[in-house]
Design an enzyme around this catalytic site. Structure first.
Site, PDB file in Angstrom:
ATOM      1  N   PHE A  44       0.544  -1.299  -0.064  1.00 41.58           N
ATOM      2  CA  PHE A  44      -0.141  -0.305   0.483  1.00 41.58           C
ATOM      3  C   PHE A  44       0.984   1.299  -0.032  1.00 41.58           C
ATOM      4  O   PHE A  44       0.610   2.227  -0.851  1.00 41.58           O
ATOM      5  CB  PHE A  44      -0.410  -0.483   1.170  1.00 41.58           C
ATOM      6  CG  PHE A  44      -1.811  -1.020   1.100  1.00 41.58           C
ATOM      7  CD1 PHE A  44      -2.683  -1.125   0.205  1.00 41.58           C
ATOM      8  CD2 PHE A  44      -2.259  -1.492   2.305  1.00 41.58           C
ATOM      9  CE1 PHE A  44      -4.012  -2.130  -0.492  1.00 41.58           C
ATOM     10  CE2 PHE A  44      -3.323  -2.259   2.168  1.00 41.58           C
ATOM     11  CZ  PHE A  44      -4.146  -2.471   1.234  1.00 41.58           C
ATOM     12  N   GLY A 101       3.848   1.684  -0.995  1.00 47.23           N
ATOM     13  CA  GLY A 101       5.204   1.835  -2.193  1.00 47.23           C
ATOM     14  C   GLY A 101       4.107   1.885  -3.333  1.00 47.23           C
ATOM     15  O   GLY A 101       4.690   3.234  -4.069  1.00 47.23           O
ATOM     16  N   ARG A 142       3.912  -2.855  10.916  1.00 52.77           N
ATOM     17  CA  ARG A 142       3.138  -2.846  12.153  1.00 52.77           C
ATOM     18  C   ARG A 142       2.520  -3.422  12.347  1.00 52.77           C
ATOM     19  O   ARG A 142       1.209  -3.633  11.579  1.00 52.77           O
ATOM     20  CB  ARG A 142       3.345  -2.009  13.075  1.00 52.77           C
ATOM     21  CG  ARG A 142       4.740  -1.291  13.354  1.00 52.77           C
ATOM     22  CD  ARG A 142       4.672  -0.464  14.362  1.00 52.77           C
ATOM     23  NE  ARG A 142       4.101   1.213  14.251  1.00 52.77           N
ATOM     24  CZ  ARG A 142       3.962   1.303  14.568  1.00 52.77           C
ATOM     25  NH1 ARG A 142       4.376   1.630  15.981  1.00 52.77           N
ATOM     26  NH2 ARG A 142       3.548   2.834  14.253  1.00 52.77           N
ATOM     27  N   ARG A 201       7.692   0.463  16.946  1.00 53.22           N
ATOM     28  CA  ARG A 201       8.578   0.264  15.391  1.00 53.22           C
ATOM     29  C   ARG A 201      10.078  -0.943  15.680  1.00 53.22           C
ATOM     30  O   ARG A 201      10.375  -1.393  14.070  1.00 53.22           O
ATOM     31  CB  ARG A 201       8.779   1.247  14.717  1.00 53.22           C
ATOM     32  CG  ARG A 201       7.820   2.500  14.809  1.00 53.22           C
ATOM     33  CD  ARG A 201       8.178   3.727  14.428  1.00 53.22           C
ATOM     34  NE  ARG A 201       7.131   4.434  13.519  1.00 53.22           N
ATOM     35  CZ  ARG A 201       6.120   5.472  14.669  1.00 53.22           C
ATOM     36  NH1 ARG A 201       6.080   5.290  15.758  1.00 53.22           N
ATOM     37  NH2 ARG A 201       5.560   6.138  13.915  1.00 53.22           N
ATOM     38  N   VAL A 244      11.697   4.591   3.948  1.00 55.70           N
ATOM     39  CA  VAL A 244      10.345   4.336   4.978  1.00 55.70           C
ATOM     40  C   VAL A 244      10.874   3.990   5.752  1.00 55.70           C
ATOM     41  O   VAL A 244       9.293   3.361   6.378  1.00 55.70           O
ATOM     42  CB  VAL A 244       9.096   5.302   4.328  1.00 55.70           C
ATOM     43  CG1 VAL A 244      10.028   6.608   3.274  1.00 55.70           C
ATOM     44  CG2 VAL A 244       9.048   4.369   3.160  1.00 55.70           C
ATOM     45  N   HIS A 256      11.975   9.009  15.225  1.00 52.03           N
ATOM     46  CA  HIS A 256      10.421   8.735  14.972  1.00 52.03           C
ATOM     47  C   HIS A 256      10.221   7.495  15.869  1.00 52.03           C
ATOM     48  O   HIS A 256      10.425   6.360  15.388  1.00 52.03           O
ATOM     49  CB  HIS A 256      10.418   8.055  12.926  1.00 52.03           C
ATOM     50  CG  HIS A 256       8.605   7.663  12.514  1.00 52.03           C
ATOM     51  ND1 HIS A 256       8.033   9.018  12.929  1.00 52.03           N
ATOM     52  CD2 HIS A 256       8.539   7.142  11.837  1.00 52.03           C
ATOM     53  CE1 HIS A 256       6.636   8.237  12.496  1.00 52.03           C
ATOM     54  NE2 HIS A 256       7.092   7.161  11.839  1.00 52.03           N
TER      55      HIS A 256
END
Length: 317
Positions: A17, A19, A90, A96, A126, A183
């Site tokens: 989703f 990419g 996740r 993460r 990312v 992050h």
């Protein structure tokens, strides 16, 4: 009216989703010659590319989307920018950091392929955990630090802005916010740099509401994951990554919060961290230091130490 010139090639690794949405956003900008979407699955990127190309007459863009499946990098050669979205998303209840070992293997392999096929590319990572995977991509590609960066601050800042706008009942365009740091748990929202219709955030909202929005921003991804049950956020993250790729290709000099190599700025050295940076054709042209309050600076330095230890570990993963 003459058609605008399109130039350059951008590759998006991973046709999930995140990419595929990133690839479509990049194509719809209509500033690139080619967008290449790759994946280990055979047929999926080719099918998505075919579908996206068929939307060109409706949306009025000419950028060509090319799908490459089966783990091949054929057709990606000489990419100007590569966006790495490959890796597992996740699941509810996961942090993460829970993804680190699995995604390290994937990101290392992808990075080694990029080094072979597009050695001069600017790489935008990312994959989570973001700060660690960005550090790993730089090690594995062997690229100079300024050509490898991570997407995090753009997304976290967008989330913070959206939450503040909703809380205050104002358009998002009238809100300015900023988040730095990692992050994750050591994300550092910067209330001193936040304004609503030009007024300092502290003049508009009480301290407890600001703290609530800061916490919600830190947990922004987990909130989406918990609601979706399967998969993680991709509309806002893909918007952020695509904007970064566009800033590189257009050599725009835009200042954006990104995960980049910090070496001396803010009294912090030798670590990938979320800070504001000027983005151009070669990647990060400089880190932009801004005035932070003592608390914000302390938070940023704390974030640096938290990610430094983990980034040292990824070299061996």
């Amino acid at each position: 009216m003459a058609a605008q010139p399109r130039n350059g090639k951008v590759t998006v690794v991973g046709a999930g989703f995140y990419g595929s949405t990133t690839a479509l956003r990049l194509a719809e900008y209509d500033v690139f010659e080619t967008v290449v979407l790759t994946d280990i699955l055979e047929g999926k990127p080719e099918g998505l590319a075919l579908d996206m190309n068929q939307s060109r007459p409706v949306e009025g863009f000419e950028t060509k989307v090319v799908g490459v499946g089966g783990g091949s990098y054929e057709g990606t050669e000489g990419s100007d920018v590569v966006v790495v979205t490959a890796g597992l998303p996740r699941k509810p209840g996961m942090s993460r950091m829970d993804l680190i070992e699995t995604n390290a293997g994937i990101v290392r392999q992808v990075s080694e392929n990029i080094a072979k096929t597009s050695p001069d590319a600017v790489v935008i990572v990312v994959s989570n955990p973001l700060d660690e995977m960005t550090a790993l991509a730089q090690i594995a590609t062997g690229s100079p630090h300024h050509r490898v960066m991570g997407q995090a601050g753009m997304l976290d800042t967008a989330r913070f802005t959206n939450f503040v706008a909703e809380e205050c009942g104002v358009p998002v365009s009238s809100v300015r916010t900023l988040t730095l740091g990692s992050h994750g748990d050591t994300m550092v929202p910067v209330p001193s740099r936040c304004t609503v219709e030009g007024k300092p955030l502290a003049d508009v909202l009480p301290a407890d509401r600001i703290e609530h929005l800061v916490q919600r921003t830190r947990n922004g991804g987990a909130e989406v994951v918990a609601l979706l049950k399967t998969g993680s956020a991709y509309y806002a993250p893909s918007a952020a990554a695509a904007r970064m790729a566009r800033a590189v290709m257009e050599d725009s000099g835009a200042v954006m919060p990104v995960c980049t190599w910090v070496d001396g700025e803010y009294g912090i050295s030798g670590v990938y961290l979320g800070v504001e940076a000027e983005i151009g054709r070669g990647g990060v042209t400089r880190v932009v230091e801004s005035n932070l309050s003592d608390d914000e600076l302390a938070g940023l330095r704390e974030a640096a130490e938290a990610v430094r230890a983990k980034q040292a570990d990824v070299a061996d993963l």
